[in-house]
Design an enzyme around this catalytic site. Sequence first.
Site, PDB file in Angstrom:
ATOM      1  N   HIS A 469      38.651  26.296  36.328  1.00  0.00           N
ATOM      2  CA  HIS A 469      38.628  27.647  36.926  1.00  0.00           C
ATOM      3  C   HIS A 469      38.600  28.747  36.011  1.00  0.00           C
ATOM      4  O   HIS A 469      37.698  29.523  36.108  1.00  0.00           O
ATOM      5  CB  HIS A 469      39.998  27.706  37.880  1.00  0.00           C
ATOM      6  CG  HIS A 469      40.136  28.956  38.322  1.00  0.00           C
ATOM      7  ND1 HIS A 469      39.872  29.180  39.929  1.00  0.00           N
ATOM      8  CD2 HIS A 469      40.312  30.406  38.178  1.00  0.00           C
ATOM      9  CE1 HIS A 469      40.177  30.423  40.321  1.00  0.00           C
ATOM     10  NE2 HIS A 469      40.479  31.220  39.025  1.00  0.00           N
ATOM     11  N   GLU A 470      39.271  28.739  34.980  1.00  0.00           N
ATOM     12  CA  GLU A 470      39.189  29.789  34.085  1.00  0.00           C
ATOM     13  C   GLU A 470      38.100  29.779  33.267  1.00  0.00           C
ATOM     14  O   GLU A 470      37.391  30.867  32.895  1.00  0.00           O
ATOM     15  CB  GLU A 470      40.463  29.989  33.144  1.00  0.00           C
ATOM     16  CG  GLU A 470      41.763  29.758  33.582  1.00  0.00           C
ATOM     17  CD  GLU A 470      41.907  31.051  34.508  1.00  0.00           C
ATOM     18  OE1 GLU A 470      41.264  32.122  34.374  1.00  0.00           O
ATOM     19  OE2 GLU A 470      42.723  30.884  35.565  1.00  0.00           O
ATOM     20  N   HIS A 473      35.463  31.822  35.119  1.00  0.00           N
ATOM     21  CA  HIS A 473      35.622  33.416  34.918  1.00  0.00           C
ATOM     22  C   HIS A 473      34.750  33.578  33.495  1.00  0.00           C
ATOM     23  O   HIS A 473      33.820  34.152  33.390  1.00  0.00           O
ATOM     24  CB  HIS A 473      36.771  33.799  34.729  1.00  0.00           C
ATOM     25  CG  HIS A 473      37.568  33.786  36.245  1.00  0.00           C
ATOM     26  ND1 HIS A 473      37.028  34.700  37.108  1.00  0.00           N
ATOM     27  CD2 HIS A 473      38.851  33.372  36.441  1.00  0.00           C
ATOM     28  CE1 HIS A 473      37.882  34.423  37.967  1.00  0.00           C
ATOM     29  NE2 HIS A 473      38.898  33.844  37.774  1.00  0.00           N
ATOM     30  N   HIS A 476      30.959  33.594  33.910  1.00  0.00           N
ATOM     31  CA  HIS A 476      30.554  34.597  34.444  1.00  0.00           C
ATOM     32  C   HIS A 476      30.306  35.884  33.311  1.00  0.00           C
ATOM     33  O   HIS A 476      29.659  36.743  33.346  1.00  0.00           O
ATOM     34  CB  HIS A 476      31.518  35.274  35.513  1.00  0.00           C
ATOM     35  CG  HIS A 476      30.876  35.875  36.375  1.00  0.00           C
ATOM     36  ND1 HIS A 476      31.635  36.403  37.593  1.00  0.00           N
ATOM     37  CD2 HIS A 476      29.678  36.490  36.762  1.00  0.00           C
ATOM     38  CE1 HIS A 476      30.958  37.291  38.274  1.00  0.00           C
ATOM     39  NE2 HIS A 476      29.626  37.210  37.934  1.00  0.00           N
TER      40      HIS A 476
END
Length: 679
Positions: A469-470, A473, A476
């Site tokens: 998940h991290e 980010h 991105h």
Amino acid sequence: MPENPLLEFEGLPPFSRIKPEHIEPAIDLLLKENRQRIASLVKGLRGPTWTNFIEPLLRWEDRLERVWSPVSHLNSVANSEAWRAAYNNCLPKLSLYASELGQHEGLYNAYRALAEGAEYATLNPAQRKLIDNALRDFRLSGIELAEKPRTRYRNIMQELTASAARFEENLLDATNAWRRLVTNEAELAGLPATAVAQARERAEHAGEPGWLFTLEFPSYIAVITHADHRPLREATYEAYVTRASDQGPHAGRWDNGPVMERLLQLRHELAQLLGFSSYAERSLATKMAASPEQVLEFLTDLAERSLPVAHRDFDEIVRYARDTHRVTDLAAWDIAYYAEKLRKHKFDISQEELKPYFPEPRVVQGLFAVIERLYGIRLVAIEDVDVWHDSVRYFEVRDIEDRPCGGVYVDLYARPKKRGGAWMDECVRRFRHADGDQLPVAYVTCNFSQPGGDHPALFSHEEVLTLFHEFGHALHHLLTQIDFPPVGGINGVPWDAVELPSQLMENWCWEEDALAMISGHYQTEQPLPPDLLKRMKAARNFQSGMQMVRQLEFAIFDFRLHYEYDPAKGGRVYELLDAVRRQVAVIQPPAYNRFPHSFAHIFAGGYAAGYYSYKWAEVLSSDVFSAFEERGVFDAATGRRFLATVLEQGGSRDPLELFVEFRGREPQIDALLRHSGIL
């Protein structure tokens, strides 16, 4: 001025040389320089252009960001009294500076002139979006207010900043303060060997006999999920859910109650100054959702679809505890314990059984392999990089032609003086200017169990999901092709869309081809046995209904708290929370539960009236992943298309427009319900 490592702008931050005494002088100097430069710039303008107006502003702002980033980061991962004092001394200065810029008539007029001039039509979409966002933010900063309310706006912003910092400090101090020393080995029954070994190491480090347990998440979750000794579970639960409150073992010592009330009051006043009826409306001014009614309708619809499944989930735990263990008085500290036993009973699988197959080296390298297959980029370990702790590692990001395009610090383990949770943040932002290209750098921070004895850190599958998940980010931030920081990477992306890349990455943690890359027994390197893999996937949506309504409880509580706030009545925090729980919860916690006192997402983070964003973005991410499912989860063309239409675009375009460009239609909720086991 004496040498100050914070003012070295070449290369990566020199973390080992940054001391608390460096912080204020560096911030004071840059704020003074920026004010002088802006005054001179505005005074000398004879017609603003991108080159003579926007570019210098971006450069001065980036210098300030590059100084504050390591300061803010170290405050979260290596907190101390001296560091905290210097950090807090700078917060009002930065808040005042930000308010000054937001209400600067000269800057506002120059942006307006640029937006209304002939050059605007010749700029690229990212440049125009930056200007449009700036004009929106001027209005949201009170530029159109009279002098007295403008001054009040600035004062509110300063107090909001200080109050959010106080909330987080109270939570950190309360978390660090509690410990439970166990000297009777019988009380350790049921706990995983790794958790027992780490408790022993903590006790030895503290000079105590026995086993020491804390409220750091790896310690807490091991006890609440596995400890057979019910009094240990109860004591740990009570301490955890009463952190920084008027209840529990440290009642009143770090009470966030008054801080929460003040934050709600100030946010409401701020919203009304700007012409909004509530802070929820103010929050949505920069998000995808169009109105509070749309958000509440979305959350209520999800709750109505999920509640029947959640009730079945909970009834199953109750029946299992009664029929198999003859326990009829389930308390809050029993739910996770019997749920884990039920998971083992139904699927013959547990998180502890999976841990040996997810050793940290294998998981990290497997994650990098997944990223390379999807997007054609590589992450390469770089030694001798200055870091803030010896367990932190740095990786260089290289593009498909093996050119450096960024970097990421990875800090995986829980430790004292480190804020709990997991997050990604910016260290350096992509920025192309006259002096060259500045490549993006990210921090990925988690709080997993450390290596123990003769074995590497062993992750639960939940922790693997968190890491993916991290890193979503981080991708991105790192893969943006937008050269202007305010709309590059995660910047400028509406909060209810920014979770799309992170939630998308979690899906590969369930795919067999990806699991073959990220798993392998830490002793034998054998892959997950087919039978274990089958059982793991069968258990994927175990209690998915309960998990869904738990997140909806948080989201509805947060949104209604900010939407329905009445200055005459105050926040009514627990009155409202009780009402929300009656609407969507299947578990009613004990009266002393003070969950909001540790709800840092909305009281110290950026999620105020925005926690719904997790579910909103999950609709997007599930629908995006369904495109991969249709073509193959490692389909290169689909990966490159997502890279080009979403990751590379940052905040330069409307997220719905980007979604439609990728998917060919607007988002649909069906994939989320299917992936969550609700359908």
